[in-house]
Design a protein around this motif. Sequence first.
Motif, short mmCIF file in Angstrom:
data_model
loop_
_atom_site.label_atom_id
_atom_site.label_comp_id
_atom_site.label_asym_id
_atom_site.label_seq_id
_atom_site.Cartn_x
_atom_site.Cartn_y
_atom_site.Cartn_z
N ILE A 1 0.85 -1.19 0.00
CA ILE A 1 0.00 0.00 0.00
C ILE A 1 0.89 1.24 0.00
CG2 ILE A 1 -1.79 1.29 1.22
CD1 ILE A 1 -2.66 -1.37 2.48
N TRP A 2 0.67 2.09 -0.98
CA TRP A 2 1.36 3.37 -1.06
C TRP A 2 0.41 4.47 -0.61
CZ3 TRP A 2 4.83 4.12 -5.99
CH2 TRP A 2 5.69 3.02 -6.13
N VAL A 3 0.90 5.35 0.24
CA VAL A 3 0.17 6.59 0.54
C VAL A 3 0.74 7.62 -0.43
CG1 VAL A 3 -0.42 8.32 2.27
CG2 VAL A 3 -0.14 5.92 2.94
N ALA B 1 3.93 11.77 9.92
CA ALA B 1 5.17 10.98 9.87
C ALA B 1 5.18 9.91 10.95
CB ALA B 1 6.37 11.90 10.02
N GLU B 2 4.72 10.24 12.14
CA GLU B 2 4.68 9.28 13.24
C GLU B 2 3.78 8.09 12.90
OE1 GLU B 2 3.30 11.50 16.55
OE2 GLU B 2 5.17 12.63 16.81
N LEU B 3 2.67 8.37 12.25
CA LEU B 3 1.67 7.34 11.98
C LEU B 3 1.98 6.49 10.74
CD1 LEU B 3 -1.46 9.53 12.71
CD2 LEU B 3 -0.74 7.54 14.05
N LEU B 4 2.68 7.07 9.77
CA LEU B 4 2.84 6.39 8.49
C LEU B 4 4.23 5.80 8.24
CD1 LEU B 4 0.80 8.64 6.01
CD2 LEU B 4 0.11 6.53 7.17
N LYS B 5 5.27 6.41 8.78
CA LYS B 5 6.61 5.88 8.54
C LYS B 5 6.72 4.47 9.12
CE LYS B 5 10.14 8.71 9.20
NZ LYS B 5 10.98 9.79 9.80
N ARG C 1 5.20 3.32 0.68
CA ARG C 1 5.67 4.59 0.11
C ARG C 1 4.81 5.71 0.69
NH1 ARG C 1 8.34 5.06 -4.51
NH2 ARG C 1 9.41 3.27 -3.60
N ILE C 2 5.42 6.83 1.04
CA ILE C 2 4.71 7.99 1.56
C ILE C 2 5.14 9.19 0.72
CG2 ILE C 2 4.16 9.40 3.58
CD1 ILE C 2 5.54 7.13 5.24
N GLN C 3 4.16 9.91 0.13
CA GLN C 3 4.48 11.05 -0.72
C GLN C 3 3.64 12.24 -0.28
OE1 GLN C 3 3.87 8.49 -4.15
NE2 GLN C 3 5.96 8.84 -4.84
N TRP C 4 4.34 13.26 0.20
CA TRP C 4 3.68 14.45 0.77
C TRP C 4 3.21 15.38 -0.35
CZ3 TRP C 4 2.06 15.63 5.52
CH2 TRP C 4 1.70 16.95 5.78
N TYR C 5 2.01 15.87 -0.18
CA TYR C 5 1.41 16.78 -1.16
C TYR C 5 1.26 18.16 -0.52
CZ TYR C 5 -1.99 18.73 -4.41
OH TYR C 5 -2.63 19.54 -5.31
N MET D 1 10.13 10.04 3.38
CA MET D 1 8.97 10.69 2.79
C MET D 1 9.38 11.33 1.47
SD MET D 1 6.95 12.43 6.02
CE MET D 1 5.42 12.69 5.11
N GLY D 2 8.61 11.06 0.44
CA GLY D 2 8.83 11.72 -0.83
C GLY D 2 7.85 12.86 -1.01
N LEU D 3 7.76 13.35 -2.23
CA LEU D 3 6.91 14.49 -2.54
C LEU D 3 5.99 14.18 -3.71
CD1 LEU D 3 9.11 17.71 -2.29
CD2 LEU D 3 6.96 17.30 -1.07
#
Length: 313
Positions: free
Chosen positions: A108-110, A132-136, A141-145, A197-199
Amino acid sequence: MIEAAMIWNEPNNKSHWDPEIDPEWAQFGHMVNLAADAIAQANPDVTRVLGGISPIDPGFMTRMKDYGVLDRVNAVAVHGFPLDWNLWQIHDWPKKLDEIRAVTDLPIWVSEVGISTFGAEEVQVWGLQRTAELLKGNAARIQWYSLYDLPREWEATTRHREAEGSSYYRHFYMGLLREDGSPKPALEEFAKHTPEMGLVQWFHYHDHRLDDAVAWMKRLGVTHLRTGLSWADSFRPNALDWFDRQMQALEDFNVTVTFCFTPEHRGIAPHHTSAPQVPEEFAAFCAQMIERYAPRADARSQAEFLQTPALTI
């Protein structure tokens, strides 16, 4: 380099896919299957990702499973904005991911998560810390918008200003940088979480922010970026020149490229949220972009061989 291809964006959101044309998402599922097969044929090493869903709905994911979509992708994606638009609290992130894990074993990618500064810039700092605390460690994959605020003279693509009221204007305050390029307080906090975290940064056609964005991302330590190549934009004059410039500028990042938006003249309805008249055309566009910007290894080797000067004996 392109490491992943995401097929569409928020397909279960009526602002991105027309529910009147395709109420059961059957046409969407068929289109994704065609596109995923085309991408795999163009380069099987490119990760295929089902477009990030918003809202996070296990029922939609189950429907995609029934249509055979999950057999053709390597990962699924979700989008969440609990402090701005969703009807759940930020602390529910683990629960929302578990709802999707109950449907599929795929990673699952966020692929979009963010906090607007519409009310106060300090809210974004706290929201980024808590996200970050909840998803890392809890998502593949985590990508900030996103990196930039949306310029106020532009429109928020796929949104409906008259119907959304203040919710519409939150779209213009999602960046870590203000419209003029000046940093918000959350920028320093974000740098603490890279490269985990990516972007996400969408670049409009001939976007004037492209080069500055690249410089900022390198300064922040970003390695993973999600952006888009629009099927609709591909019909603009000299579209390939812009696509070439964009992808060349981003070549130092691991890029997830999102393919979406129906050209008005190719949709069942004349709108970018419409199902295409001929879904094979969308699949062909996806394959052409992969062949151009992420050719398979044997194709690259052949091209390099053809460009090598002949030996003189």
